[in-house]
Write a protein that holds these residues in place. Structure first.
Motif, PDB file in Angstrom:
ATOM      1  N   GLN A   5      43.302 -32.053 -77.348  1.00  0.00           N
ATOM      2  CA  GLN A   5      42.847 -31.135 -78.392  1.00  0.00           C
ATOM      3  C   GLN A   5      44.014 -30.342 -78.982  1.00  0.00           C
ATOM      4  N   LEU A   6      45.113 -30.282 -78.276  1.00  0.00           N
ATOM      5  CA  LEU A   6      46.296 -29.560 -78.760  1.00  0.00           C
ATOM      6  C   LEU A   6      47.365 -30.502 -79.328  1.00  0.00           C
ATOM      7  N   LEU A   7      47.059 -31.800 -79.403  1.00  0.00           N
ATOM      8  CA  LEU A   7      48.048 -32.764 -79.881  1.00  0.00           C
ATOM      9  C   LEU A   7      48.575 -32.483 -81.290  1.00  0.00           C
ATOM     10  N   PRO A   8      47.745 -32.078 -82.246  1.00  0.00           N
ATOM     11  CA  PRO A   8      48.311 -31.828 -83.587  1.00  0.00           C
ATOM     12  C   PRO A   8      49.467 -30.824 -83.575  1.00  0.00           C
ATOM     13  N   SER A   9      49.309 -29.714 -82.892  1.00  0.00           N
ATOM     14  CA  SER A   9      50.399 -28.728 -82.845  1.00  0.00           C
ATOM     15  C   SER A   9      51.504 -29.175 -81.891  1.00  0.00           C
ATOM     16  N   ALA A  10      51.159 -29.937 -80.859  1.00  0.00           N
ATOM     17  CA  ALA A  10      52.163 -30.431 -79.912  1.00  0.00           C
ATOM     18  C   ALA A  10      53.092 -31.446 -80.580  1.00  0.00           C
ATOM     19  N   ARG A  11      52.560 -32.219 -81.532  1.00  0.00           N
ATOM     20  CA  ARG A  11      53.397 -33.178 -82.263  1.00  0.00           C
ATOM     21  C   ARG A  11      54.479 -32.455 -83.054  1.00  0.00           C
ATOM     22  N   ASP A  12      54.140 -31.280 -83.572  1.00  0.00           N
ATOM     23  CA  ASP A  12      55.119 -30.494 -84.331  1.00  0.00           C
ATOM     24  C   ASP A  12      56.270 -30.011 -83.457  1.00  0.00           C
ATOM     25  N   GLN A  13      56.041 -29.891 -82.156  1.00  0.00           N
ATOM     26  CA  GLN A  13      57.058 -29.412 -81.216  1.00  0.00           C
ATOM     27  C   GLN A  13      57.939 -30.544 -80.670  1.00  0.00           C
ATOM     28  N   LEU A  14      57.575 -31.794 -80.988  1.00  0.00           N
ATOM     29  CA  LEU A  14      58.288 -32.936 -80.423  1.00  0.00           C
ATOM     30  C   LEU A  14      59.624 -33.178 -81.132  1.00  0.00           C
ATOM     31  N   VAL A  15      60.694 -33.153 -80.356  1.00  0.00           N
ATOM     32  CA  VAL A  15      62.036 -33.463 -80.830  1.00  0.00           C
ATOM     33  C   VAL A  15      62.590 -34.501 -79.864  1.00  0.00           C
ATOM     34  N   THR A  16      63.074 -35.631 -80.386  1.00  0.00           N
ATOM     35  CA  THR A  16      63.565 -36.699 -79.512  1.00  0.00           C
ATOM     36  C   THR A  16      65.003 -37.073 -79.854  1.00  0.00           C
ATOM     37  N   ILE A  17      65.632 -37.711 -78.883  1.00  0.00           N
ATOM     38  CA  ILE A  17      67.003 -38.188 -79.030  1.00  0.00           C
ATOM     39  C   ILE A  17      67.147 -39.432 -78.145  1.00  0.00           C
ATOM     40  N   LYS A  18      68.000 -40.345 -78.537  1.00  0.00           N
ATOM     41  CA  LYS A  18      68.276 -41.534 -77.709  1.00  0.00           C
ATOM     42  C   LYS A  18      69.206 -41.143 -76.557  1.00  0.00           C
ATOM     43  N   ASP A  19      69.059 -41.832 -75.438  1.00  0.00           N
ATOM     44  CA  ASP A  19      69.833 -41.475 -74.250  1.00  0.00           C
ATOM     45  C   ASP A  19      71.330 -41.691 -74.405  1.00  0.00           C
ATOM     46  N   ASP A  20      71.746 -42.540 -75.336  1.00  0.00           N
ATOM     47  CA  ASP A  20      73.177 -42.767 -75.531  1.00  0.00           C
ATOM     48  C   ASP A  20      73.781 -41.881 -76.626  1.00  0.00           C
TER      49      ASP A  20
END
Length: 147
Positions: A5-20
């Motif tokens: 139920q919190l996924l919409p706002s949780a998606r806004d907090q997602l920041v990713t980077i590749k391990d290399d």
């Protein structure tokens, strides 16, 4: 209440980077954002770790020369507390509280990130849920709407 139920706002907090990727890229992603967690992904897009602002500061504060180009995988935390969307928010909050975590990645079954749950979001949602339950109980006891 489930985490999804919190996924919409949780998606806004997602920041990713590749391990290399170089750690300096993680620093750039975290600079000036409300997020203080970067989810580190392998080539397949699977979560393999996380990097926090304090991880970045700790590494970069002492770097000199080529050590400033350290890969994200060297600094990341590999043992990550995470959750799935179908679990109860209350149980995730309890784990966060006990481990003193401010953020927890939400992942699918293959550990691909879906979002990042913020402790403030979790508490706010749980308080709203509790308020609704109290109101329903009060109405039930008073006999309002039950004729």
């Amino acid at each position: 209440m489930l985490v999804d139920q919190l996924l919409p706002s949780a998606r806004d907090q997602l920041v990713t980077i590749k391990d290399d990727a170089p750690l300096i890229e993680a620093a750039r992603l975290l600079h000036g954002r409300s997020a203080s967690l970067v989810v580190v992904l392998n080539v397949d897009g699977v979560m393999v770790g996380v990097i926090t602002k304090s991880d970045v500061v700790g590494q970069i504060s002492g770097c000199q020369g080529s050590s400033c180009m350290t890969a994200a995988s060297v600094v990341m935390t590999r043992d990550v507390t995470f959750c799935h969307p179908h679990v109860l928010l209350r149980s995730v909050w309890e784990r966060m509280r006990k481990s003193d975590l401010k953020h927890v990645p939400i992942v699918d079954r293959e550990l691909r990130p879906l979002g990042v749950l913020n402790a403030r979001q979790a508490v706010q949602a749980l308080m709203e849920e509790l308020g609704s339950e109290e109101e329903l109980l009060r109405e039930y006891v008073m006999g309002i709407g039950y004729r």
